[in-house]
Every structure is written in structure tokens, then in C-alpha cells.
Design a protein around this motif. Structure first.
Motif, PDB file in Angstrom:
ATOM      1  N   SER A 221     -15.440 122.937  63.942  1.00 36.40           N
ATOM      2  CA  SER A 221     -16.702 122.968  63.213  1.00 36.40           C
ATOM      3  C   SER A 221     -16.571 123.713  61.893  1.00 36.40           C
ATOM      4  O   SER A 221     -17.429 123.581  61.022  1.00 36.40           O
ATOM      5  CB  SER A 221     -17.801 123.610  64.069  1.00 36.40           C
ATOM      6  N   GLU A 237     -20.032 125.254  72.638  1.00 37.16           N
ATOM      7  CA  GLU A 237     -19.448 124.974  71.326  1.00 37.16           C
ATOM      8  C   GLU A 237     -20.515 124.466  70.356  1.00 37.16           C
ATOM      9  O   GLU A 237     -21.492 123.826  70.765  1.00 37.16           O
ATOM     10  CB  GLU A 237     -18.345 123.908  71.433  1.00 37.16           C
ATOM     11  N   LEU A 238     -20.304 124.756  69.070  1.00 43.12           N
ATOM     12  CA  LEU A 238     -21.083 124.121  68.015  1.00 43.12           C
ATOM     13  C   LEU A 238     -20.489 122.746  67.731  1.00 43.12           C
ATOM     14  O   LEU A 238     -19.267 122.561  67.773  1.00 43.12           O
ATOM     15  CB  LEU A 238     -21.040 124.951  66.731  1.00 43.12           C
ATOM     16  N   THR A 257     -26.544 119.909  63.402  1.00 47.67           N
ATOM     17  CA  THR A 257     -25.662 120.790  64.165  1.00 47.67           C
ATOM     18  C   THR A 257     -26.329 121.061  65.497  1.00 47.67           C
ATOM     19  O   THR A 257     -27.512 121.414  65.554  1.00 47.67           O
ATOM     20  CB  THR A 257     -25.405 122.113  63.423  1.00 47.67           C
ATOM     21  N   ALA A 259     -25.482 122.410  69.864  1.00 45.04           N
ATOM     22  CA  ALA A 259     -24.615 123.282  70.657  1.00 45.04           C
ATOM     23  C   ALA A 259     -24.610 122.828  72.106  1.00 45.04           C
ATOM     24  O   ALA A 259     -25.637 122.383  72.632  1.00 45.04           O
ATOM     25  CB  ALA A 259     -25.092 124.736  70.569  1.00 45.04           C
ATOM     26  N   PRO A 263     -23.519 129.075  72.136  1.00 41.78           N
ATOM     27  CA  PRO A 263     -22.328 129.221  71.304  1.00 41.78           C
ATOM     28  C   PRO A 263     -22.035 130.663  70.908  1.00 41.78           C
ATOM     29  O   PRO A 263     -21.031 130.933  70.249  1.00 41.78           O
ATOM     30  CB  PRO A 263     -22.660 128.380  70.077  1.00 41.78           C
ATOM     31  N   ALA A 267     -22.609 132.606  66.116  1.00 40.92           N
ATOM     32  CA  ALA A 267     -22.913 131.208  65.800  1.00 40.92           C
ATOM     33  C   ALA A 267     -24.413 130.998  65.621  1.00 40.92           C
ATOM     34  O   ALA A 267     -24.844 130.304  64.694  1.00 40.92           O
ATOM     35  CB  ALA A 267     -22.377 130.299  66.899  1.00 40.92           C
ATOM     36  N   TYR A 271     -26.315 129.819  62.205  1.00 38.08           N
ATOM     37  CA  TYR A 271     -27.223 128.674  62.156  1.00 38.08           C
ATOM     38  C   TYR A 271     -28.578 129.090  61.585  1.00 38.08           C
ATOM     39  O   TYR A 271     -29.157 128.371  60.757  1.00 38.08           O
ATOM     40  CB  TYR A 271     -27.409 128.083  63.548  1.00 38.08           C
ATOM     41  N   SER A 354     -19.613 128.315  56.734  1.00 43.52           N
ATOM     42  CA  SER A 354     -18.448 128.334  57.616  1.00 43.52           C
ATOM     43  C   SER A 354     -17.803 129.718  57.606  1.00 43.52           C
ATOM     44  O   SER A 354     -17.710 130.373  56.573  1.00 43.52           O
ATOM     45  CB  SER A 354     -17.420 127.285  57.192  1.00 43.52           C
ATOM     46  N   LEU A 360     -16.132 128.971  63.049  1.00 46.47           N
ATOM     47  CA  LEU A 360     -17.503 128.495  63.223  1.00 46.47           C
ATOM     48  C   LEU A 360     -18.016 127.864  61.931  1.00 46.47           C
ATOM     49  O   LEU A 360     -17.774 128.394  60.833  1.00 46.47           O
ATOM     50  CB  LEU A 360     -18.442 129.646  63.615  1.00 46.47           C
ATOM     51  N   VAL A 362     -21.619 125.450  60.412  1.00 45.47           N
ATOM     52  CA  VAL A 362     -22.878 124.745  60.661  1.00 45.47           C
ATOM     53  C   VAL A 362     -23.228 123.890  59.446  1.00 45.47           C
ATOM     54  O   VAL A 362     -22.907 124.233  58.309  1.00 45.47           O
ATOM     55  CB  VAL A 362     -24.043 125.714  60.964  1.00 45.47           C
TER      56      VAL A 362
END
Length: 389
Positions: A221, A237-238, A257, A259, A263, A267, A271, A354, A360, A362
Motif C-alpha cells: 500500500s 491490512e490496508l 482505501t 481495511a 490495520p 494506519a 487515513y 505514504s 503504509l 492511503v
């Protein structure tokens, strides 16, 4: 004259576009133009084909002579012209036999522009370096210059017919979004998730997109333009996706995005900041807004969170007609550009953050239409709370 069976627009709409192109090219001091990019050919004369990215072709347009432009295509592609374009002045060549650049030069000579200042849409991937050199050699008395910005600019404000296609494209993109939400669960592969998205859109009537579906899950991601890999999506997980619905080459992009479970706190915070950024930018999107102001506004929540280094993308970009390998237009919504939102423009935005060390990333956003009073959401999840499955 009988309209072509798969024409997307009326001949009169195309002729008004040609007149506008001539007017803008003449104002910039050009005698004519050699147009190669498939999106420009489709916009001006309705010719809908990916062949421009496969073999050389050209639309030769005189600015001062009001005769119809001449289209040169490979003989194999002539039936494609007849099914989508009203244009009758069409010439053909045999691939690997005829000198394409020489034929373009002859047509330009017949139109009286072979020794003038000519435009060429050089920023298109269809205008290869070898084709450009061949044209320059065949028309050594002419001066070829890039006019991509002029041809792109006249496409920024959409007609009612174009807006209809944008809304249709958005309906396909949103069906893909629904399919992603239904399909995502731990144990599903990225390939299968993207397949569900694409089947939903294409089965409903979507044309092929100019870019493949973007998909990144787990540590993948963190990548902003990842395409699906043979990876099984795990728990907690994302997962982010970016894809388009397409109606008669008009693209509308969906982003989301999600999950698979929890997550983690980092994360979720990432987001939430991305969601605040998207909201802040969208609040500035209105007729008359400066693109730089929109991008600056979108960055304020990111800066307050101390995540400046996590934001590596511009806030938005224009969208409309597109062919592989790209769907971007010339409208840039970033703090380094100048430009103003005008009713009839369509664009897509993304809040992209990121964290490389944490693995990670989004992505939130979607496609919007500028109306007389604000903006209309067309496709994409938009600034919603993180969806978990």
C-alpha cells in the motif's frame, strides 16, 4: 449524409471544435497543425481508435484554409474511421511500404502550409521521437513546434454531451467501487479483487480504460501506482484501489482505501489525516477558485499532523478523453501551477499519504464536475470513514 454508426457526437459539434482549434492556433501564430494523439483525433473528428499508439497517422489541419482537414491512416484502419467519423477527406498508406512522413508532407504542401509554422502535439506518447524526426526531415522548410497545450486547453470545458458521457463513465466506476467493497476479505488475491472491479464495470457497459486498475495491499500500500500482484490479501491490512469507468473514451476515476480488520493505530491516523486533507481541498473547489489555493488548503491538515514528507502527490488533475497509456489532462491542481476552475471542467483529486518505513499508504478521492455554483461528485468513495471488512 448518413451519420457513422458509432459516432459519439454530431458532425456540427466536431466542426465547432475544429473552428475553435483554428482560432486558437491562429492567435498563437501557427499556419497549421499536424495532429497525432488519439484523444485529439477523437475530439476533433470523432475517429475512435487506439491505432495511433500502434502505427503512425496524422490529421493535417490548415488554420487559414477552411477546407476540412485531411486524415492519413494505415489502410487497415480505414473501416475504423468510417464507423466513427464523418470526415470524408481520408487518405491511406501501406505499413512498411509507404513513406508516412513523406505523405504528410505532400498533404501539407497541397494545403499550402508545408513551409509555415506548424504545430504538433509532441507531448503525446503517440508522437514518438522517430516519427517527429521523420516529419522534420520530410518538411525541412517548416518549423514544427509543440502545441499540446493549445489542443488540450480547448478540451477543458465540457459540452453538455461530454458531461453526459462523464456521468455515464462515473456510473461504471461506482459499480466497480461497490464490487470492491463486496469482494474484499482476507484470503482474496489482489488479482481477484481487481477482476471483480473490472468485471462489474465492463459488464455494465464500460469501455476499456487508459490505465490498468491500481491496487496495493499490506506493505504494498506504500506504493502510489501499484498494479495488482499475485499477493494474497491478509488480515488487518490496508488496501487501496484506483480505477476508471469509461464511456466513449471519457473517464471517471474512483479511489478508495479499505481495511481487512484493524490495520493499527498508525494506519488509522494516516487515513484520518488523508480524509481531512481531502475535505479541506474539496471545500476550496468552486467556480473561480485558483488551483494553487486548492492544493495549499489540502496540505494544511497534513502539515498540522507533521506528515509533510508523507504527501508526495499533487492534489488533482483534469480528466476527460483518454487512451492508453495515460488518462491525465493538462489541468493541474497543485501549488506550483496557475489556473482557475470554470463551470464545465471535470477533474479528479486524491489525498495520497505514504509512510515508507512503516509500509503504509492511503489514497482517497474521486472525480468531480465544476457546476455554476460548486462541484458535483461523480465517482469515488470520497472523504468517508475507513471501511473495514
Amino acid at each position: 449524409m448518413i451519420a457513422p454508426p458509432f459516432a459519439a457526437f454530431t458532425e456540427s459539434e466536431h466542426r465547432s471544435r475544429i473552428a475553435r482549434a483554428r482560432e486558437d492556433l491562429a492567435a498563437a501564430g501557427y499556419d497549421g497543425c499536424i495532429i497525432v494523439a488519439p484523444e485529439n483525433l477523437f475530439y476533433l473528428v470523432g475517429y475512435d481508435s487506439v491505432s495511433a499508439n500502434i502505427c503512425p497517422q496524422a490529421l493535417i489541419l490548415s488554420v487559414h484554409d477552411k477546407r476540412d482537414p485531411t486524415l492519413l491512416v494505415r489502410n487497415l484502419d480505414l473501416p475504423l474511421v468510417k464507423e466513427t467519423s464523418w470526415l470524408t477527406d481520408v487518405q491511406t498508406y501501406q505499413l512498411f511500404v509507404d513513406d508516412v512522413a513523406g505523405l504528410v508532407a505532400k498533404i501539407a504542401t497541397d494545403q499550402g502550409i508545408a513551409k509555415g509554422r506548424l504545430g504538433l502535439d509532441m507531448q503525446s506518447p503517440a508522437v514518438t521521437g522517430s516519427y517527429t524526426r521523420a516529419l522534420e526531415s520530410a518538411m525541412s522548410a517548416a518549423r514544427l513546434e509543440d502545441v499540446s497545450h493549445i489542443l488540450n486547453r480547448i478540451q477543458l470545458i465540457k459540452s453538455p454531451a461530454e458531461i453526459h458521457y462523464m456521468r455515464e463513465a462515473a456510473s461504471y466506476a461506482n459499480l466497480g467501487l461497490e464490487a470492491a467493497r463486496r469482494t474484499l476479505q482476507p484470503g482474496v488475491s489482489e488479482f481477484a479483487l481487481c477482476a471483480a472491479v473490472e468485471v462489474a464495470a465492463r459488464a455494465a457497459g464500460s469501455d476499456y480504460p487508459a490505465l490498468p486498475t491500481e491496487c496495493g495491499s499490506g506493505t504494498r500500500s506504500v506504493s502510489g501506482h501499484a498494479t495488482a500482484m499475485p499477493k494474497i490479501i491478509g488480515k488487518d491490512e490496508l488496501v487501496h484501489l484506483e480505477f476508471a469507468g469509461v464511456a466513449r473514451r471519457y473517464h471517471s476515476v474512483s479511489m478508495v482505501t479499505m481495511a481487512t480488520g484493524d490495520p493499527g493505530i498508525v494506519a488509522r491516523r494516516l487515513y484520518d489525516v488523508g480524509r481531512e486533507s481531502l475535505l479541506a481541498g474539496l471545500e476550496e473547489c468552486r467556480p473561480g477558485a485558483q488551483v494553487a489555493d486548492i492544493d495549499i488548503a489540502s496540505r494544511k491538515p497534513i502539515e498540522r499532523a507533521g506528515l509533510d514528507q508523507a504527501a508526495q502527490m499533487r492534489f488533482g488533475v483534469g480528466i476527460g478523453i483518454a487512451y492508453p497509456p495515460i488518462w491525465l489532462s493538462s489541468l493541474q491542481i497543485d501549488r506550483f501551477s496557475s489556473g482557475t476552475l470554470v463551470p464545465g471542467m471535470t477533474f479528479y483529486v486524491h489525498s495520497w499519504l505514504s509512510l515508507g518505513r512503516e509500509g503504509l499508504g492511503v489514497m482517497l478521492g474521486g472525480t468531480y464536475l465544476v457546476t455554476e455554483t460548486g462541484i458535483e461528485a461523480l465517482s469515488g468513495a470520497g472523504p468517508v470513514d475507513l471501511l473495514t471488512v
